[in-house]
Design an enzyme around this catalytic site. Sequence first.
Site, PDB file in Angstrom:
ATOM      1  N   TYR A   1     -31.973 102.700  49.209  1.00  0.00           N
ATOM      2  CA  TYR A   1     -30.681 102.144  48.893  1.00  0.00           C
ATOM      3  C   TYR A   1     -30.377 100.677  48.622  1.00  0.00           C
ATOM      4  O   TYR A   1     -31.444  99.912  48.941  1.00  0.00           O
ATOM      5  CB  TYR A   1     -29.597 102.495  50.208  1.00  0.00           C
ATOM      6  CG  TYR A   1     -29.951 101.935  51.611  1.00  0.00           C
ATOM      7  CD1 TYR A   1     -30.741 100.708  51.716  1.00  0.00           C
ATOM      8  CD2 TYR A   1     -29.256 102.911  52.591  1.00  0.00           C
ATOM      9  CE1 TYR A   1     -30.704 100.593  53.383  1.00  0.00           C
ATOM     10  CE2 TYR A   1     -29.534 102.477  53.905  1.00  0.00           C
ATOM     11  CZ  TYR A   1     -30.102 101.172  54.538  1.00  0.00           C
ATOM     12  OH  TYR A   1     -30.239 100.812  55.858  1.00  0.00           O
ATOM     13  N   GLU A   2     -29.219 100.137  48.414  1.00  0.00           N
ATOM     14  CA  GLU A   2     -29.202  98.785  47.899  1.00  0.00           C
ATOM     15  C   GLU A   2     -30.033  98.422  46.591  1.00  0.00           C
ATOM     16  O   GLU A   2     -30.443  97.517  46.499  1.00  0.00           O
ATOM     17  CB  GLU A   2     -29.616  97.770  48.913  1.00  0.00           C
ATOM     18  CG  GLU A   2     -28.301  97.304  49.365  1.00  0.00           C
ATOM     19  CD  GLU A   2     -27.082  97.107  48.575  1.00  0.00           C
ATOM     20  OE1 GLU A   2     -26.208  97.983  49.331  1.00  0.00           O
ATOM     21  OE2 GLU A   2     -26.932  96.561  47.868  1.00  0.00           O
ATOM     22  N   GLY A   3     -29.881  99.495  45.828  1.00  0.00           N
ATOM     23  CA  GLY A   3     -31.112  99.255  44.660  1.00  0.00           C
ATOM     24  C   GLY A   3     -32.435  99.752  44.883  1.00  0.00           C
ATOM     25  O   GLY A   3     -33.056  99.015  46.101  1.00  0.00           O
TER      26      GLY A   3
ATOM     27  N   GLN B   1     -35.531  96.900  41.853  1.00  0.00           N
ATOM     28  CA  GLN B   1     -35.736  95.453  42.353  1.00  0.00           C
ATOM     29  C   GLN B   1     -36.852  94.889  41.381  1.00  0.00           C
ATOM     30  O   GLN B   1     -36.600  93.638  41.086  1.00  0.00           O
ATOM     31  CB  GLN B   1     -36.131  95.313  43.795  1.00  0.00           C
ATOM     32  CG  GLN B   1     -35.152  96.051  44.694  1.00  0.00           C
ATOM     33  CD  GLN B   1     -33.668  95.209  44.609  1.00  0.00           C
ATOM     34  OE1 GLN B   1     -33.799  94.250  44.579  1.00  0.00           O
ATOM     35  NE2 GLN B   1     -32.654  96.147  44.782  1.00  0.00           N
TER      36      GLN B   1
END
Length: 573
Positions: free
Chosen positions: A429-431, A436
């Site tokens: 999650y969060e990319g 990244q």
Amino acid sequence: MSYRAPVAEYQFMFDHVVGFDEVTAHALFEDTGSEMAAAILGEAARLCEEKIAPLNRKGDLTPARLENGIVRTTPGFAEGFKAIASGGWVGMSASAEHGGMGLPMTMTTAVNEMMSSACMALQLAPLMSQGQIEALEHHASDEIKALYLPKLISGEWTGTMNLTEPQAGSDVGALTSKAEPNGDGTYSVSGQKIYITWGDHDVADNICHLVLARLPGSVSGTKGISLFLVPKFIPTEAGKAGVGNTLKVVSLEHKLGLHGSPTAVMQYEGAKGWLVGEEGGGMRAMFTMMNNARLGVGGQGIGIAEAALQQAMTYASERKQGRSLSEVGRGTIIDHADVRRMLSVMKADVFAARSIALMCAVAIDLEKATGDAAWGARAALLTPIAKTFGTETGMRVAEMGVQVHGGMGFIEETGAAQFYRDVRVTAIYEGTNGIQGMDLVARKLMDGGDAAFALLDEIAEFTESARHACPTLGSPLWEAVEALREATEWMLEQSELNARFAGAHAYLTAFARVIGGYAHLRAASAENGIGPRTKLANIYMSRLLPEHISLLAEAQVGDKDLFALSADELAGV
Ligand SMILES: Cc1cc2nc3c(=O)[nH]c(=O)nc-3n(C[C@H](O)[C@H](O)[C@H](O)COP(=O)(O)OP(=O)(O)OC[C@H]3O[C@@H](n4cnc5c(N)ncnc54)[C@H](O)[C@@H]3O)c2cc1C
């Protein structure tokens, strides 16, 4: 095993590794000197050790559940959240204007990490609110700020982020949720969002959803996306949670881990919302929340790594098995070379990952305090590295934690397995960590590599100055910096983005290895090259830093070999 927050370690790192004194030298943060920082960390440590950590296992065994459309959280979570909120920890770095403490992000990063060690499933609730607070501070109208920020900061209400839809995961631009203007300045938001963390719960009075959706006639892709604040209960004139909005929880996900955190499928059915930021500027506004959360998620990985390390250390110090070949020791498995190897690299990597996250937070604070764009560029460069390396350190350390326990690691009662399961999602999650890496080699090198080279110059310079006190540590680091410099130049020369992307994860990890080496060298220098930190740095330089050689070789292969093998051939048909 009970968790002990590593307060003295944070203080050492603030004072000797990450340059926190530079932050507190500025007027904006001058009240957070060493003594104040120690008092705050001590207070947070007490909360995490005494009130939050005991909830971790309960969250795993008694997950949040959906009952008649309402989410009931794990018994004890509501009290835990209230303790976090009443201590002011949600709004630690929020501006004082709306009730926040205005503390440096460096402090918040340390406290968030402790809280993740104690109970990551619960810590996600304040983490989501913190990101929303920052997004509203930067992009919302004065009316929205005045109404919502005090409630979010005090923890009376909580925040969520709603990006993901079934067909729009990493590709947020594919989302189809809609927002129709109501003609009175409000909007009707419709669509389904999936995997929404703390999307519903019973620990606070209202839930404020930040929802990405499209206005009529908007262009396709990310440029046509706007951001809306959609509360579960529409606030009354007096600022209380009022009538229910037209939104509901469809279901809760059954997850590999993190059971205490309710992950909801949300349905918005013409729900009343307010625009945040510009029409079509939704991604820009949401990125404020996402960058905050990316550093926070990196911290979650480190938090789990710290907790897994503490537990493995305790177990290895007590478990007797076989006779060690080493001459001195405790007579337990900690004396076996292979167990000592695991514990040592776990410890060395927790230190490296924590340093990177704190350096990123220091850069955020210095940008805020000075307005200097170079600090902003440093923070932007370090964010994907902190997220990826923090979360992968969490996964690696939790996995080794299981191994140190032998069979007991595979048995749920010890808790080692829960760390392993809970931390896994942080790389997703969060990319995802893949995204990244791509962000690092594409967007973060768009400045021609200026921010990356500035950091490499700083490390090379420090290596030179530490040559006398730490001769054996400086040389391998200096060589690694130069190899990373060459790889960065190679990345910049690739006009085909796919060539960069194929090596992005390896490049990012090598970058993290080098910054981790820098942090270890700084720690060793602080004791003049004699003492336990120097010995730990030596372990890092000889066992972990050398990984940069194979990583950088992989980073520069390009994409041709990957696509020479067709998808059919890969599938073996
Ligand atoms: C427990 C949990 C909580 C979550 N909380 C939230 C939340 O609060 N709010 C929210 O909006 N979302 C949330 N999410 C969703 C999460 O952010 C997404 O799962 C994540 O962004 C990945 O999207 P996806 O699952 O659709 O995977 P996909 O996008 O389908 O990705 C699958 C794989 O393909 C790779 N991939 C995809 N596109 C590319 C590309 N262009 N280049 C290279 N590789 C690519 C990915 O890296 C991954 O390895 C949560 C998810 C989970 C599991």
